[in-house]
Design an enzyme around this catalytic site. Structure first.
Site, PDB file in Angstrom:
ATOM      1  N   THR A  81     -15.475   9.995 -23.077  1.00 39.05           N
ATOM      2  CA  THR A  81     -16.412   9.156 -22.338  1.00 39.05           C
ATOM      3  C   THR A  81     -17.415   8.569 -23.323  1.00 39.05           C
ATOM      4  OG1 THR A  81     -16.178  10.634 -20.432  1.00 39.05           O
ATOM      5  CG2 THR A  81     -18.001   9.067 -20.386  1.00 39.05           C
ATOM      6  N   GLU A 195      -9.320  -4.034 -16.598  1.00 39.48           N
ATOM      7  CA  GLU A 195      -9.530  -3.525 -17.951  1.00 39.48           C
ATOM      8  C   GLU A 195      -8.944  -4.492 -18.980  1.00 39.48           C
ATOM      9  OE1 GLU A 195      -8.476   0.473 -20.596  1.00 39.48           O
ATOM     10  OE2 GLU A 195      -8.115   0.460 -18.436  1.00 39.48           O
ATOM     11  N   ALA A 226      -3.662   6.655 -21.575  1.00 41.07           N
ATOM     12  CA  ALA A 226      -2.905   6.810 -20.329  1.00 41.07           C
ATOM     13  C   ALA A 226      -2.194   5.544 -19.897  1.00 41.07           C
ATOM     14  CB  ALA A 226      -3.836   7.281 -19.215  1.00 41.07           C
TER      15      ALA A 226
END
EC number: 3.6.1.5
Length: 483
Positions: A81, A195, A226
């Site tokens: 993060t 994204e 991912a």
């Protein structure tokens, strides 16, 4: 505006010039006094002009500082993060961005929020630390006028919606008490296509091509942990479910954007290892070779230290897989992964699985894990795909014990994956998307443009949000900045 003045001209007579009349003592004193006064006035005016310019220059700097605004964005990725702290201002009604160290800072913490699926409350620790980092870089008086958002990506998209919401609610609780401007809807899971769009905006802003001919823009191929994103302007007809339209200035861009969920580097490796493990169950001795891991690697050695949630359970593979690095076999195995489901393709072009993909056109930047893989092998930026094959063959064929000695400063978590990454990069970009090995229109990069702006999708999200704060994008109302 600089004052315009004429210099005072004072005529001084030569010392030895004969005068037609006698100058009295009083007149001589008057002349001297006149000269002194004139010189004093001249110097005073020059000093005034100089100071005026200084005040104007300082005033402009002070004005910019007074108008400086801040925005905080937390990127909740699959492997970690990261918080981004942006400073920006407006000139002539247009936003001015500066992604240099003076007006931009970021910090990444591991693991990613998705790793807290079994313990959502644990997510508060890292988010709190990231908020504190942001507070250290924004004046306290600006907290209430500075927005903070959290955008989660593919790692969170892989979780069940109820689990996503549990983790998001924990983060919202932290953000509500942060002191920054925040609304609950500003902490969410974004779509993969969004994204990709944000990454595309970052790249083309950095290259100076936003606001120009759409076909002159640069596309993005991004390999995350991912998911993988492909985003570019295509001259082909693109089905509406795969296209997005955005406006920048007076130009509209219709962009192909798709995120291939589960095809990121970590997710694909996990999928491959699980397939190999399943096939091992049908063998006589219960063991099958893994061509994507260097020979001699022991699967459960470092799994407990892995920051990626996708590989944390690697110890389960012990006994069923035998590391047998072979680039060509790994390339074939990864290509088979990318072809799965292609028989269900309903479109003219399906490069990966059953997903529509138009022919790639124009120039491209390969980012994220594509970049890290190419950089690790020290490849040239032009024609790097052709160099990756021999580099991958050498690396995959080496003994694990020798690789550890050859790369002592590289984290073993990453060192273990470069054989797979090399083969997977070729399988995706060349074998699947059709990019020629000697194609120099695709370069790998982590930064772009003269100012070396980081190619991070979060910057694109920030740019679009400031440029179009009240517009509707992809059916979602953009937030109002509050100024």
């Amino acid at each position: 505006m600089t004052p315009e003045t004429d210099a005072l001209k004072v005529q001084i007579l030569p010392k030895h010039q004969s005068l037609p009349y006698t100058v009295t003592k009083a007149k001589s004193k008057s002349l001297i006094l006149l000269v002194v006064v004139s010189v004093t006035i001249t110097l005073g005016l020059l000093l005034y002009v100089f100071n005026s310019n200084s005040v104007i220059s300082s005033g402009s700097l002070l004005s910019r500082r007074c108008k400086l605004r801040y925005s905080v964005l937390i990127d909740a990725g699959s492997s970690g993060t990261r918080v981004h702290v942006f400073g920006y201002w407006f000139e002539s009604g247009k936003p001015v961005f500066d992604f240099g160290e003076k007006h931009y800072a970021n910090l990444k913490l591991t693991p990613g929020l998705s790793s807290y699926a079994d313990n959502p409350e644990g997510a508060s620790v890292s988010v709190t630390k990231l908020v504190e980092f942001a507070k250290q870089r924004i004046p306290k008086r600006m907290f209430r006028r500075s927005d903070i958002r959290l955008m989660a990506t593919a790692g969170m998209r892989l979780l069940e919606v109820p689990v996503q919401e549990q983790i998001l609610e924990v983060t919202r609780r932290v953000l509500r008490s942060s002191g920054f401007m925040f609304r609950d809807e500003w902490a969410n899971v974004i779509s993969g296509s969004d994204e990709g769009i944000y990454s595309w905006i970052t790249a083309n802003y950095a290259l100076g091509s936003l606001g120009t001919d759409p076909l002159e823009t640069t596309g993005i191929v991004e390999l995350g942990g991912a998911s993988a994103q492909v985003t570019f302007v295509s001259s082909e007809h693109v089905p509406p479910e795969y296209s997005r339209t955005i406006a920048y200035g007076n130009i509209s861009y219709t962009i192909y954007s798709h995120s291939f969920l589960d095809y990121g580097k970590d997710a694909a490796l996990k999928k491959l290892l699980e397939k190999l493990q399943n096939s091992a169950n049908s063998t006589v001795d219960g063991v099958v070779e893994d061509p994507c891991t260097p020979k001699g690697y022991i699967y459960d050695t470092n799994s407990k230290n892995y920051s990626s949630g996708f590989l944390a359970d690697e110890s389960k593979l012990k006994g069923s897989l035998q590391a047998a690095g072979n680039f060509s076999k790994c390339r074939s195995a990864t290509f088979a992964l990318l072809k799965e489901g292609k028989e269900n393709c309903l479109y003219e072009h399906c490069s990966i699985g059953s997903t529509f993909t138009p022919d790639l056109q124009g120039s491209f930047l390969a980012t994220a894990s594509f970049y890290y893989t190419a950089k690790f092998f020290e490849l040239e930026e032009k024609g790097w795909l052709s160099e990756l094959i021999p580099a991958g063959k050498r690396y995959c064929g080496e003994e694990w014990s020798k690789l550890i000695l050859e790369y002592p400063t590289t984290d073993e978590e990453y060192l273990r994956g470069y054989c797979f990454s090399a083969a997977y990069t070729i399988s995706m970009l060349h074998d699947s998307l059709g990019i020629a090995l000697d194609d120099e229109s695709i370069t790998y990069a982590s930064k772009a443009g003269e100012k070396h702006i980081p190619l991070d999708w979060a910057l694109g999200a920030f740019i679009l949000d400031v440029v179009t704060p009240n517009s509707d994008y992809n059916g979602k109302s953009r937030k109002y900045l509050g100024f």
